[in-house]
Design a protein around this motif. Structure first.
Motif, PDB file in Angstrom:
ATOM      1  N   LEU A   1       0.824  -1.209   0.000  1.00  0.00           N
ATOM      2  CA  LEU A   1       0.000   0.000   0.000  1.00  0.00           C
ATOM      3  C   LEU A   1       0.861   1.263   0.000  1.00  0.00           C
ATOM      4  O   LEU A   1       0.554   2.231  -0.711  1.00  0.00           O
ATOM      5  CB  LEU A   1      -0.935  -0.010   1.206  1.00  0.00           C
ATOM      6  N   GLU A   2       1.930   1.249   0.773  1.00  0.00           N
ATOM      7  CA  GLU A   2       2.834   2.412   0.805  1.00  0.00           C
ATOM      8  C   GLU A   2       3.481   2.649  -0.554  1.00  0.00           C
ATOM      9  O   GLU A   2       3.583   3.792  -1.012  1.00  0.00           O
ATOM     10  CB  GLU A   2       3.912   2.217   1.872  1.00  0.00           C
ATOM     11  N   MET A   3       3.919   1.574  -1.209  1.00  0.00           N
ATOM     12  CA  MET A   3       4.556   1.708  -2.517  1.00  0.00           C
ATOM     13  C   MET A   3       3.564   2.224  -3.553  1.00  0.00           C
ATOM     14  O   MET A   3       3.908   3.055  -4.392  1.00  0.00           O
ATOM     15  CB  MET A   3       5.166   0.365  -2.964  1.00  0.00           C
ATOM     16  N   GLU A   4       2.325   1.740  -3.484  1.00  0.00           N
ATOM     17  CA  GLU A   4       1.296   2.220  -4.416  1.00  0.00           C
ATOM     18  C   GLU A   4       0.940   3.670  -4.137  1.00  0.00           C
ATOM     19  O   GLU A   4       0.814   4.476  -5.066  1.00  0.00           O
ATOM     20  CB  GLU A   4       0.046   1.339  -4.309  1.00  0.00           C
ATOM     21  N   GLU A   5       0.766   3.995  -2.866  1.00  0.00           N
ATOM     22  CA  GLU A   5       0.388   5.365  -2.489  1.00  0.00           C
ATOM     23  C   GLU A   5       1.435   6.377  -2.934  1.00  0.00           C
ATOM     24  O   GLU A   5       1.109   7.481  -3.372  1.00  0.00           O
ATOM     25  CB  GLU A   5       0.200   5.422  -0.972  1.00  0.00           C
ATOM     26  N   ALA A   6       2.710   6.002  -2.828  1.00  0.00           N
ATOM     27  CA  ALA A   6       3.800   6.902  -3.220  1.00  0.00           C
ATOM     28  C   ALA A   6       4.129   6.801  -4.708  1.00  0.00           C
ATOM     29  O   ALA A   6       5.031   7.499  -5.186  1.00  0.00           O
ATOM     30  CB  ALA A   6       5.044   6.593  -2.386  1.00  0.00           C
ATOM     31  N   ASN A   7       3.401   5.946  -5.435  1.00  0.00           N
ATOM     32  CA  ASN A   7       3.595   5.784  -6.870  1.00  0.00           C
ATOM     33  C   ASN A   7       5.057   5.495  -7.212  1.00  0.00           C
ATOM     34  O   ASN A   7       5.632   6.107  -8.112  1.00  0.00           O
ATOM     35  CB  ASN A   7       3.074   7.020  -7.622  1.00  0.00           C
ATOM     36  N   THR A   8       5.651   4.540  -6.494  1.00  0.00           N
ATOM     37  CA  THR A   8       7.072   4.221  -6.656  1.00  0.00           C
ATOM     38  C   THR A   8       7.368   3.320  -7.834  1.00  0.00           C
ATOM     39  O   THR A   8       8.510   3.241  -8.284  1.00  0.00           O
ATOM     40  CB  THR A   8       7.613   3.518  -5.399  1.00  0.00           C
ATOM     41  N   GLY A   9       6.371   2.574  -8.303  1.00  0.00           N
ATOM     42  CA  GLY A   9       6.603   1.580  -9.340  1.00  0.00           C
ATOM     43  C   GLY A   9       7.043   0.232  -8.787  1.00  0.00           C
ATOM     44  O   GLY A   9       7.206  -0.729  -9.529  1.00  0.00           O
ATOM     45  N   VAL A  10       7.244   0.163  -7.470  1.00  0.00           N
ATOM     46  CA  VAL A  10       7.655  -1.088  -6.826  1.00  0.00           C
ATOM     47  C   VAL A  10       6.405  -1.902  -6.520  1.00  0.00           C
ATOM     48  O   VAL A  10       5.475  -1.413  -5.885  1.00  0.00           O
ATOM     49  CB  VAL A  10       8.464  -0.818  -5.537  1.00  0.00           C
ATOM     50  N   LYS A  11       6.391  -3.132  -6.979  1.00  0.00           N
ATOM     51  CA  LYS A  11       5.274  -4.050  -6.744  1.00  0.00           C
ATOM     52  C   LYS A  11       5.601  -4.931  -5.548  1.00  0.00           C
ATOM     53  O   LYS A  11       6.759  -5.249  -5.288  1.00  0.00           O
ATOM     54  CB  LYS A  11       5.035  -4.952  -7.958  1.00  0.00           C
TER      55      LYS A  11
END
Length: 192
Positions: free
Chosen positions: A95-105
């Motif tokens: 959720l943190e990676m998605e929220e920050a739009n990092t591209g990390v799955k």
């Protein structure tokens, strides 16, 4: 310590130990060792590699939790605790990676017992003991499809629903007694 100069596109956190005895029979070393290897170590590895993945705008972290993250089980209290921690952290990280739009799955894998020797002696009345090669194939497919969760075998997908709709004693009766999960560790020997 950061993992400087190391570029990792795919991290598969797949470490685990199980002591396989009642909670009251664990000593502090059993508890600390299980929590350390099963939960803290994967968090630490990911923490060290995430800055590089985020800087490159992509990557995939696959965390091998366990179906034990969904079902409590006698003689697995600390193992269950460590895998519940792993699953909760893994999905929060997603959720943190998605929220920050990092591209990390981030993908969380929750398999039932796998025939690797780690759970030597376990018995399973309804669900099959999984074969490692088949599990690897399914994990690779989940990575390619960017799945959030992979629960194995497919029947494990019903556990969250059953836990949500059944009163606790009924869940114990169905999953623990009828499916035999609560007796699965009775003959546990583990890897020798």
């Amino acid at each position: 310590m950061e993992a400087r100069g190391i570029e990792v596109d795919l991290l598969i956190n797949n470490a685990g130990i199980v002591v396989g005895k009642r909670s009251t029979d664990h000593n502090f070393q059993d508890i600390a060792g299980s929590m350390g290897l099963n939960a803290l170590a994967p968090m630490d590895v990911a923490h060290r590699l995430l800055p590089g993945m985020i800087a490159r705008g992509g990557g995939h972290i696959v965390n091998i939790a366990s179906a034990a993250a969904l079902v409590s089980n006698p003689k697995m209290s600390v193992y269950c605790a460590s895998k519940w921690a792993m699953a909760g952290w893994s999905d929060s990280l997603r959720l943190e990676m998605e929220e920050a739009n990092t591209g990390v799955k981030v993908t969380t894998i929750m398999p039932y017992y796998i025939d690797t020797g780690m759970f030597e002696g376990v018995r399973s009345r309804v669900l099959p003991i999984l074969k490692p090669d088949k599990v690897v194939e399914q994990i690779l497919a989940a990575i390619e499809k960017d799945w959030i969760y992979l629960r194995l075998p497919w029947l494990v997908n019903f556990v969250p629903l059953m836990r949500g709709i059944l009163p606790a004693r009924w869940f114990d009766r169905v999953v623990g007694n009828w499916f035999g999960i609560y007796r699965s560790m009775d003959d546990f020997r583990g890897r020798r």
